[in-house]
Design an enzyme around this catalytic site. Structure first.
Site, mmCIF file in Angstrom:
data_model
loop_
_atom_site.group_PDB
_atom_site.id
_atom_site.type_symbol
_atom_site.label_atom_id
_atom_site.label_comp_id
_atom_site.label_asym_id
_atom_site.label_seq_id
_atom_site.Cartn_x
_atom_site.Cartn_y
_atom_site.Cartn_z
ATOM 1 N N LYS A 24 27.389 45.953 45.915
ATOM 2 C CA LYS A 24 26.684 46.799 46.884
ATOM 3 C C LYS A 24 27.543 48.023 47.182
ATOM 4 C CE LYS A 24 23.660 43.454 47.474
ATOM 5 N NZ LYS A 24 22.502 43.491 46.563
ATOM 6 N N HIS A 134 36.871 46.819 34.015
ATOM 7 C CA HIS A 134 36.285 46.162 32.830
ATOM 8 C C HIS A 134 35.678 47.131 31.810
ATOM 9 C CE1 HIS A 134 36.831 42.267 34.645
ATOM 10 N NE2 HIS A 134 35.994 42.503 35.631
ATOM 11 N N ASP A 169 42.619 41.511 41.359
ATOM 12 C CA ASP A 169 41.210 41.115 41.341
ATOM 13 C C ASP A 169 41.106 39.687 40.782
ATOM 14 O OD1 ASP A 169 38.379 42.867 41.262
ATOM 15 O OD2 ASP A 169 38.348 41.128 39.921
ATOM 16 N N HIS A 171 39.121 38.706 38.627
ATOM 17 C CA HIS A 171 38.815 38.794 37.194
ATOM 18 C C HIS A 171 39.958 39.483 36.442
ATOM 19 C CE1 HIS A 171 34.833 38.702 39.240
ATOM 20 N NE2 HIS A 171 34.521 37.891 38.234
ATOM 21 N N ASP A 258 37.620 39.943 45.421
ATOM 22 C CA ASP A 258 36.744 38.834 45.029
ATOM 23 C C ASP A 258 37.538 37.547 44.807
ATOM 24 O OD1 ASP A 258 37.944 39.872 42.793
ATOM 25 O OD2 ASP A 258 36.080 40.333 41.730
#
Ligand SMILES: [Zn+2]
Length: 376
Positions: A24, A134, A169, A171, A258
């Site tokens: 978002k 990414h 992060d 990821h 995250d």
């Protein structure tokens, strides 16, 4: 000279990945609103700067010409016949109005952070919209269209800097690792949830770099459920010793949130307690610092954690009780929150959490730290 710069534009919130997409853009406005509610921008030593879009030629330092042409055409309303060839389309990287303009604006924000720090106009600049780690040269990936960390680091390299990139992060920072896999002028360190369990499925300990870059790509994969205590332990064992040995000119960090216990997309279990200890440690290096945002899909976590992170960058302590305007902003998003910090740090009783952290740390100590220490 401001002690810290926050890069933010109201324009970020004008773009929308779509109703059901977890990323978002209005989360950035929430961070701004919470910092504003705390009066952080009223501090004469803190600067708020509105970024401008990067130029397409900046993006060319990493991305391919045909991919950029596809993105450019999209903003002109021309759809490619094979969007999935570029990672685009329904799913992770949707096509929405103005997406290229947004990607250039985010990249411009991170480039401006790099410029401010390079020019010694501030010790730390926080490009809160950045950290889209990414994106690959020829395609979008993992909600990322342009790889602003790579583009900002390349800009710093052109000015002769050696860069340490630290990515916290949840990821793996795969795009950034790929960009600098064969060079020793950028040390990339990523702590993340093990790729066996989470996108993008990479970032294993033995991805160490190649050629001149061997030993300058460091990955700390962590077991699902990794708590504050274990996370901070692994970070302390790896990151400060590496920074000390590598002695970079500039620190670039991706500060994705995250990794939090309440994030809907991942399985790490951090809270503001572990997160702020790590951010404070990054500040303690005393290096010129380009701070970038990243993932974060629980809007309350995003607002609170990045407010705390920027307060650390500024060297100010914020009261735990949220100011009324901050509470209202979070309530608008459905969060009835009274406090800036999470109540308690997490501890895990799953033995696999500690076992895997120890295994990752030992591997890096043997294959990277010892080798780097022998060289210096
Ligand atoms: Zn992430």
């Amino acid at each position: 000279m401001p002690k810290a710069v926050f890069l933010y534009s109201d324009e970020f919130a004008h773009y929308d990945y779509g109703l059901t997409h977890p990323l978002k853009m209005r989360r950035l406005r929430l961070v701004y609103e919470l910092l504003h509610a705390y009066g952080v921008f009223a501090d004469p030593d803190v600067a708020l700067i509105e970024p401008k879009p990067a130029r397409e030629e900046d993006a060319r330092s990493f991305h391919t010409e045909d991919y950029l042409a596809v993105l450019r055409a999209l903003d002109e309303g021309i759809y490619p016949s094979n969007p999935y060839a570029y990672g685009l389309g329904p799913g992770d990287n949707p096509i929405f109005p103005g997406l290229y303009r947004l990607a250039l604006l985010i990249t411009g924000s991170s480039l401006e952070a790099a410029r401010l720090v390079d020019a010694r106009e501030t010790p730390v600049a926080f490009s809160v919209a950045g950290g889209l780690h990414h994106a690959l040269p020829h395609r979008a990936s993992g909600f990322c269209y342009l790889d602003d960390p790579v583009i900002a680091i390349k800009w710093l390299l052109e000015r002769g800097h050696r860069v340490a990139y630290v990515d916290i992060d949840a990821h793996h920072g795969d795009g950034v690792q790929l960009a600098f896999y064969d060079t020793d002028r950028v040390l990339t360190i990523s702590l993340h949830e093990d790729g066996r369990f989470l996108f993008p499925g990479t970032g294993f300990v033995d991805e160490l770099g190649e050629g001149a870059g061997y030993g300058y790509s460091v990955n700390v994969p962590l077991y699902p459920g990794t708590d504050d205590e274990t996370y901070v332990w692994a970070f302390e064992e790896i990151v400060p010793p590496l920074i000390e040995l590598y002695r970079p000119d500039v620190l670039v960090t991706q500060l994705g949130v995250d990794s939090f216990a309440t994030d809907p997309l991942t399985d790490l279990r951090l809270t503001t307690h572990g997160y702020t200890r790590v951010v404070a440690r990054l500040k303690s290096f005393g290096l010129p610092w380009v701070a970038l945002g990243g993932g974060g899909y629980n809007l309350s976590n995003v607002a609170r954690a990045w407010t705390l992170a920027f307060a650390i960058m500024c060297g100010i302590e914020l009261p735990d009780e949220l100011p009324p305007a901050g509470r209202d902003a979070l309530r608008r998003e459905g969060f009835d929150v009274r406090h800036l910090r999470d109540p308690e740090p997490t501890t895990s009783s799953d033995p696999r959490v500690r076992e895997q952290a120890e295994k990752s740390v030992r591997y890096i100590q043997e294959h990277v730290l010892r080798r780097l220490a022998a060289r210096s």
